[in-house]
Design a protein around this motif. Sequence first.
Motif, PDB file in Angstrom:
ATOM      1  N   ILE A 134      -0.587   6.393  -6.909  1.00 33.45           N
ATOM      2  CA  ILE A 134      -1.923   5.787  -6.967  1.00 33.45           C
ATOM      3  C   ILE A 134      -2.721   6.230  -5.739  1.00 33.45           C
ATOM      4  CG2 ILE A 134      -3.129   3.567  -6.845  1.00 33.45           C
ATOM      5  CD1 ILE A 134      -0.750   2.403  -8.413  1.00 33.45           C
ATOM      6  N   THR A 158       0.836  -1.201   0.000  1.00 34.63           N
ATOM      7  CA  THR A 158       0.000   0.000   0.000  1.00 34.63           C
ATOM      8  C   THR A 158       0.873   1.253   0.000  1.00 34.63           C
ATOM      9  OG1 THR A 158      -1.743  -1.177   1.184  1.00 34.63           O
ATOM     10  CG2 THR A 158      -1.829   1.232   1.241  1.00 34.63           C
ATOM     11  N   SER A 171       1.027   3.740  -3.226  1.00 35.83           N
ATOM     12  CA  SER A 171       0.587   5.133  -3.091  1.00 35.83           C
ATOM     13  C   SER A 171       1.767   6.084  -3.336  1.00 35.83           C
ATOM     14  CB  SER A 171      -0.079   5.383  -1.741  1.00 35.83           C
ATOM     15  OG  SER A 171       0.858   5.240  -0.717  1.00 35.83           O
ATOM     16  N   LEU A 213      -6.758  -1.548  -2.156  1.00 37.80           N
ATOM     17  CA  LEU A 213      -7.493  -2.564  -2.906  1.00 37.80           C
ATOM     18  C   LEU A 213      -6.545  -3.466  -3.696  1.00 37.80           C
ATOM     19  CD1 LEU A 213     -10.551  -2.519  -2.624  1.00 37.80           C
ATOM     20  CD2 LEU A 213     -10.672  -1.815  -5.030  1.00 37.80           C
ATOM     21  N   GLY A 214      -5.617  -2.821  -4.387  1.00 38.64           N
ATOM     22  CA  GLY A 214      -4.646  -3.578  -5.182  1.00 38.64           C
ATOM     23  C   GLY A 214      -3.817  -4.501  -4.305  1.00 38.64           C
ATOM     24  N   ALA A 262      -6.902   4.605  -1.567  1.00 37.08           N
ATOM     25  CA  ALA A 262      -7.946   3.583  -1.545  1.00 37.08           C
ATOM     26  C   ALA A 262      -7.654   2.504  -2.579  1.00 37.08           C
ATOM     27  CB  ALA A 262      -9.308   4.211  -1.791  1.00 37.08           C
ATOM     28  N   LEU A 263      -7.238   2.912  -3.769  1.00 37.62           N
ATOM     29  CA  LEU A 263      -6.908   1.958  -4.832  1.00 37.62           C
ATOM     30  C   LEU A 263      -5.678   1.140  -4.461  1.00 37.62           C
ATOM     31  CD1 LEU A 263      -7.406   3.678  -8.297  1.00 37.62           C
ATOM     32  CD2 LEU A 263      -8.562   1.668  -7.360  1.00 37.62           C
TER      33      LEU A 263
END
Lengths: 296, 236
Positions: A59, A51, A55, A66-67, A62-63
């Motif tokens: 990105i 994460t 990020s 999720l990823g 939140a995405l």
Amino acid sequence: MDDFFFSLLLAGVSVGAVYALIALGLNLTFWTTKTLNFGQGSLMMLCAMLTVWLSSQGIAVALAVLGSLVVVAALGMFIERWTVRPALKASSGSMGWVVSTLGFGIFLQGMAAKYFGSQAMAFPDVIFSAQDYVTLFGQFVSLQYLVVLAVAVALILALELFVRKTVWGQAVQAVSLDPELALVQGIPVRRLVLGSFMLSSVLAGVAGVLIAQIGGTVDPAFGFDLVLLGFVAAVLGGMGSSFGALAGGLVVGILSKLVGGYVSTAAEHGIAFALLMLALAVRPQGLFGRPEVSKA
Amino acid sequence: MLELRGVTVRYGAVQALEDLSLRAEAGGITAILGANGAGKSSLMRAVSGIAPVVAGSVRLDGQDITSLPAPARAKLGIAHAMEGRRLFRQLTVEDNLKLAWSFGARRVALSASLAEVYDRFPILKEKARIPAGLLSGGQQQMVILSCTTIRSPRCLLLDEPSLGLAPIIVQQIYGFITDYAARSGITVVIAEQMAMLALKVSRHCLVLRRGRVVLQGPSDELRQGSDGKALAASYL
Ligand SMILES: Nc1ncnc2c1ncn2[C@@H]1O[C@H](COP(=O)(O)OP(=O)(O)O)[C@@H](O)[C@H]1O
Ligand SMILES: [Mg+2]
């Protein structure tokens, strides 16, 4: 209520809910295979680190979460297929899976250290920042703690509803009670086992993100203690029981924070294991352990 | 119709079935007799897909199912009531029935299927919310049988349904089985140690000994005359 006690209590409830989430993940694979995925700690770490990395690549957070969860779910599948299944095949009833799942976890930890470095990385704010507070009963309450608590409790309730109210949940219960009977009744046991490892990994990933959110940083060693604390919560509550996991998680969380606050932070995790020993001696089936049902 | 050709089942060094062939026609009961350890359960497990079959083939209505895993066979319509009154003891009676229905053929709606079961065994309606493991042996057998029939199977395998039950309950259970077999017209195979009982309800019969067929034929012939003696002999 005195402020210090209240803040410890809140922190305890909040991390306790995350321990409960980890315990729940352990329960899931225990239901379907009577094995525990000790690689969970590394999955928590990996999910949080991925994460951070995603990020940092621009990105949206939140995405990125999720990823990372998708990656962790795929790893859950891999763990079932290549560490647990071979161990169970070699000889059923053997404990080879303890070594193989733990070993895979250590491998993941090593890979994370190699590619992300072993420095602690700052974890981004997912919903609220550490500076967001509300006032409850005249006390400042961190919104992050509340979010963590809400997410954990919502997931636990959802899982409990799934198991009790849906056909597939009942099928999971059936597999846990008698896998052979489940097979001849047409329940796709293999798929359920695989699904349980994926879901358990996702729960670990969520727990990792939540804990990282509270703590603010992650590093490759992160998660190792946590899965042990989740294990204590699961055993304390009664292996396999969802509400037991919640109760066990809260007990471990609150007690360790209180000990950390009033005695010493060094004793924070030690107390959990003292609790485990005590519980095993006094009530080995756990707080909510299911008794055997049979005709007297 | 169920057909086995040259089926061999082996557990490690133990050979439980050896080159066994049989045809069980639809629309009647086929009885598998034999003493303890003869291989009756292994035969049924080979059909439902949970025995280590090392040679031979299993066919259901002409379709080769030898390589299918157990759940796929169940989906095709094989219902196996395992030996030793196996049911989900911690689940309620109704949850057992619902689960069996859910993963069965679902040819009849759930509510109608449950109503039919409760109509046939009213005691199960009374006990619907009780964990199945707390029921008496006879009631458990009723749940198990209902779990197989509620799936709308094409082939029914019953492993020693009379085991450990009082004679009056055995009669009731067998009344239900013969009734169901006649009504549904499907293939029914029953493993039994109680030879006379099985011979009475079945059309065709096989006697196993050490994993092989030692005697077979129409049940009414086996019950009488010299075959009756042969039957007794094959048990010794
Ligand atoms: N799981 C198993 N492992 C090893 N041997 C087994 C197993 N199941 C059955 N057997 C052996 O296979 C033979 C046939 O058993 P079984 O099919 O249960 O016979 P029956 O149902 O007629 O009593 C017996 O010798 C039994 O000991
Ligand atoms: Mg048997």
